[in-house]
Design a protein around this motif. Sequence first.
Motif, PDB file in Angstrom:
ATOM      1  N   THR A   1       4.647  65.479  40.549  1.00  0.00           N
ATOM      2  CA  THR A   1       3.809  66.475  41.321  1.00  0.00           C
ATOM      3  C   THR A   1       4.741  67.827  41.056  1.00  0.00           C
ATOM      4  O   THR A   1       6.055  67.795  41.220  1.00  0.00           O
ATOM      5  CB  THR A   1       3.974  66.103  42.897  1.00  0.00           C
ATOM      6  OG1 THR A   1       3.280  64.994  43.199  1.00  0.00           O
ATOM      7  CG2 THR A   1       3.362  67.385  43.922  1.00  0.00           C
ATOM      8  N   ALA A   2       4.091  69.185  40.849  1.00  0.00           N
ATOM      9  CA  ALA A   2       4.647  70.177  40.750  1.00  0.00           C
ATOM     10  C   ALA A   2       4.018  71.283  41.752  1.00  0.00           C
ATOM     11  O   ALA A   2       2.598  71.288  41.906  1.00  0.00           O
ATOM     12  CB  ALA A   2       4.736  70.648  39.305  1.00  0.00           C
ATOM     13  N   THR A   3       4.676  72.067  42.344  1.00  0.00           N
ATOM     14  CA  THR A   3       4.381  73.263  43.137  1.00  0.00           C
ATOM     15  C   THR A   3       5.090  74.510  42.520  1.00  0.00           C
ATOM     16  O   THR A   3       5.904  74.534  42.704  1.00  0.00           O
ATOM     17  CB  THR A   3       4.326  73.092  44.802  1.00  0.00           C
ATOM     18  OG1 THR A   3       3.779  71.809  44.933  1.00  0.00           O
ATOM     19  CG2 THR A   3       3.803  74.343  45.459  1.00  0.00           C
ATOM     20  N   ILE A   4       3.943  75.272  42.255  1.00  0.00           N
ATOM     21  CA  ILE A   4       4.650  76.719  41.715  1.00  0.00           C
ATOM     22  C   ILE A   4       4.099  77.894  42.697  1.00  0.00           C
ATOM     23  O   ILE A   4       3.030  78.134  42.813  1.00  0.00           O
ATOM     24  CB  ILE A   4       3.978  76.897  40.286  1.00  0.00           C
ATOM     25  CG1 ILE A   4       4.463  75.773  39.345  1.00  0.00           C
ATOM     26  CG2 ILE A   4       4.487  78.121  39.767  1.00  0.00           C
ATOM     27  CD1 ILE A   4       3.708  75.836  38.037  1.00  0.00           C
ATOM     28  N   LYS A   5       5.233  78.500  43.325  1.00  0.00           N
ATOM     29  CA  LYS A   5       4.917  79.447  44.458  1.00  0.00           C
ATOM     30  C   LYS A   5       5.326  80.838  43.914  1.00  0.00           C
ATOM     31  O   LYS A   5       4.663  81.992  44.153  1.00  0.00           O
ATOM     32  CB  LYS A   5       5.711  79.393  45.684  1.00  0.00           C
ATOM     33  CG  LYS A   5       5.201  77.750  46.141  1.00  0.00           C
ATOM     34  CD  LYS A   5       5.948  77.823  47.703  1.00  0.00           C
ATOM     35  CE  LYS A   5       5.601  76.325  48.262  1.00  0.00           C
ATOM     36  NZ  LYS A   5       6.169  76.232  49.520  1.00  0.00           N
ATOM     37  N   ARG A   6       6.130  80.868  43.020  1.00  0.00           N
ATOM     38  CA  ARG A   6       6.643  82.165  42.209  1.00  0.00           C
ATOM     39  C   ARG A   6       7.167  81.748  40.683  1.00  0.00           C
ATOM     40  O   ARG A   6       6.960  80.512  40.364  1.00  0.00           O
ATOM     41  CB  ARG A   6       7.863  82.727  43.054  1.00  0.00           C
ATOM     42  CG  ARG A   6       7.454  83.201  44.393  1.00  0.00           C
ATOM     43  CD  ARG A   6       8.712  83.988  45.286  1.00  0.00           C
ATOM     44  NE  ARG A   6       9.066  85.095  44.653  1.00  0.00           N
ATOM     45  CZ  ARG A   6      10.209  85.687  44.714  1.00  0.00           C
ATOM     46  NH1 ARG A   6      10.983  85.274  45.711  1.00  0.00           N
ATOM     47  NH2 ARG A   6      10.532  86.974  43.959  1.00  0.00           N
ATOM     48  N   GLY A   7       7.880  82.776  40.192  1.00  0.00           N
ATOM     49  CA  GLY A   7       8.443  82.789  38.875  1.00  0.00           C
ATOM     50  C   GLY A   7       7.590  83.248  37.905  1.00  0.00           C
ATOM     51  O   GLY A   7       6.500  83.403  38.002  1.00  0.00           O
ATOM     52  N   ARG A   8       8.335  83.341  36.637  1.00  0.00           N
ATOM     53  CA  ARG A   8       7.733  83.667  35.258  1.00  0.00           C
ATOM     54  C   ARG A   8       7.854  82.422  34.422  1.00  0.00           C
ATOM     55  O   ARG A   8       8.786  82.110  33.895  1.00  0.00           O
ATOM     56  CB  ARG A   8       8.330  84.979  34.867  1.00  0.00           C
ATOM     57  CG  ARG A   8       8.475  86.224  35.762  1.00  0.00           C
ATOM     58  CD  ARG A   8       9.634  87.191  35.383  1.00  0.00           C
ATOM     59  NE  ARG A   8      10.962  86.556  36.044  1.00  0.00           N
ATOM     60  CZ  ARG A   8      12.019  86.318  35.376  1.00  0.00           C
ATOM     61  NH1 ARG A   8      12.204  86.293  34.035  1.00  0.00           N
ATOM     62  NH2 ARG A   8      13.072  85.718  36.076  1.00  0.00           N
ATOM     63  N   ILE A   9       6.399  81.947  34.079  1.00  0.00           N
ATOM     64  CA  ILE A   9       6.451  80.776  33.375  1.00  0.00           C
ATOM     65  C   ILE A   9       5.786  81.018  32.230  1.00  0.00           C
ATOM     66  O   ILE A   9       4.565  81.549  32.058  1.00  0.00           O
ATOM     67  CB  ILE A   9       5.655  79.725  34.203  1.00  0.00           C
ATOM     68  CG1 ILE A   9       6.649  79.575  35.527  1.00  0.00           C
ATOM     69  CG2 ILE A   9       5.626  78.587  33.305  1.00  0.00           C
ATOM     70  CD1 ILE A   9       5.970  78.636  36.566  1.00  0.00           C
ATOM     71  N   HIS A  10       6.268  80.657  30.929  1.00  0.00           N
ATOM     72  CA  HIS A  10       5.707  81.025  29.550  1.00  0.00           C
ATOM     73  C   HIS A  10       5.914  79.804  28.705  1.00  0.00           C
ATOM     74  O   HIS A  10       6.906  79.183  28.702  1.00  0.00           O
ATOM     75  CB  HIS A  10       6.286  82.469  29.119  1.00  0.00           C
ATOM     76  CG  HIS A  10       6.065  82.411  27.472  1.00  0.00           C
ATOM     77  ND1 HIS A  10       4.503  82.903  27.165  1.00  0.00           N
ATOM     78  CD2 HIS A  10       6.391  82.156  26.071  1.00  0.00           C
ATOM     79  CE1 HIS A  10       4.319  82.888  26.001  1.00  0.00           C
ATOM     80  NE2 HIS A  10       5.483  82.494  25.245  1.00  0.00           N
ATOM     81  N   GLY A  11       4.797  79.491  27.839  1.00  0.00           N
ATOM     82  CA  GLY A  11       4.953  78.427  27.073  1.00  0.00           C
ATOM     83  C   GLY A  11       4.493  78.738  25.506  1.00  0.00           C
ATOM     84  O   GLY A  11       3.272  79.607  25.864  1.00  0.00           O
ATOM     85  N   ASP A  12       5.172  78.714  24.541  1.00  0.00           N
ATOM     86  CA  ASP A  12       4.389  79.348  23.522  1.00  0.00           C
ATOM     87  C   ASP A  12       3.158  78.639  23.185  1.00  0.00           C
ATOM     88  O   ASP A  12       2.114  79.139  22.750  1.00  0.00           O
ATOM     89  CB  ASP A  12       5.349  79.187  22.138  1.00  0.00           C
ATOM     90  CG  ASP A  12       6.654  79.712  22.187  1.00  0.00           C
ATOM     91  OD1 ASP A  12       6.514  80.561  23.068  1.00  0.00           O
ATOM     92  OD2 ASP A  12       7.408  79.390  21.065  1.00  0.00           O
ATOM     93  N   LEU A  13       2.780  77.389  23.454  1.00  0.00           N
ATOM     94  CA  LEU A  13       1.614  76.422  23.452  1.00  0.00           C
ATOM     95  C   LEU A  13       0.861  76.511  24.689  1.00  0.00           C
ATOM     96  O   LEU A  13      -0.188  77.167  25.170  1.00  0.00           O
ATOM     97  CB  LEU A  13       1.702  75.096  23.050  1.00  0.00           C
ATOM     98  CG  LEU A  13       0.393  74.349  22.645  1.00  0.00           C
ATOM     99  CD1 LEU A  13      -0.590  75.313  21.812  1.00  0.00           C
ATOM    100  CD2 LEU A  13       0.633  72.963  22.151  1.00  0.00           C
ATOM    101  N   TYR A  14       1.601  76.031  25.915  1.00  0.00           N
ATOM    102  CA  TYR A  14       1.127  75.915  27.251  1.00  0.00           C
ATOM    103  C   TYR A  14       1.873  76.755  28.393  1.00  0.00           C
ATOM    104  O   TYR A  14       3.185  76.211  28.381  1.00  0.00           O
ATOM    105  CB  TYR A  14       1.056  74.491  27.896  1.00  0.00           C
ATOM    106  CG  TYR A  14       0.375  73.470  26.807  1.00  0.00           C
ATOM    107  CD1 TYR A  14      -1.272  73.776  26.396  1.00  0.00           C
ATOM    108  CD2 TYR A  14       0.938  72.494  26.178  1.00  0.00           C
ATOM    109  CE1 TYR A  14      -1.827  72.834  25.507  1.00  0.00           C
ATOM    110  CE2 TYR A  14       0.500  71.629  25.272  1.00  0.00           C
ATOM    111  CZ  TYR A  14      -1.114  71.950  24.824  1.00  0.00           C
ATOM    112  OH  TYR A  14      -1.734  71.026  23.987  1.00  0.00           O
TER     113      TYR A  14
END
Length: 232
Positions: free
Chosen positions: A186-199
């Motif tokens: 389980t993952a809950t994302i409320k904030r943050g800067r998220i980057h994947g080269d693919l996903y």
Amino acid sequence: YYPEDIASASDLAAALNDVESGSAEASGHQVTLLKDVDLGSQGLKLTGDTITLDLAGHELSGAVSGNCDGVFGAIIEVGQHARLTLTDSQGGGLIRNTTGDLDNDGYMDGDGIHVKKGQFTMESGAVEATCDAVAGLEDAILTIKGGTLYGQANGLNVTYGSEATVVGDAGISGENAGVQVLSGATATIKRGRIHGDLYGVAVGSLEDHATSDIEATIQGGTITGDYGIYMD
């Protein structure tokens, strides 16, 4: 891994000082790095207690690999009953795994921090690794409040019943995914800067079709990648 159990802050400071004399001091439940430490090929396994590690602007590094059968090496493993909080009071502190070993699928097998039935909270600092920066491998509880994660595979990998919450302005990136969620996690994302080269965020994979037992809730933050959000 380091041959003795690390069950307290004083144990952790002693293990670091065994590697590099005068490199760490313990006070209560906190360990503060006093200089850079290279662990070589041995990681540190925490087996109990609540510990805060303050990088204090220093680097904790090593080339720690696994056994090429899905058991990846890590600079720090947080085991059952252990709780680790990572902070960096001075800025510029880093945990880095540089191993170049490959697993059976051709991926680098060195994690920064992995958690098995323990708890990990990141408040500040940075973690970099040739596989996953932080991985919740089994029934782990991960809370990311700040700092940066970078993995040549994934920034944050959540799997096998683990739970992750991104609640602060953290930077999380990976060459595969910023955040990957697999196998009943389980993952809950409320904030943050998220980057994947693919996903940006990958939920499930081509090899893991049990998407029904995986849950990802996205309430905020910035997510980028060739595929911002991918569900298999």
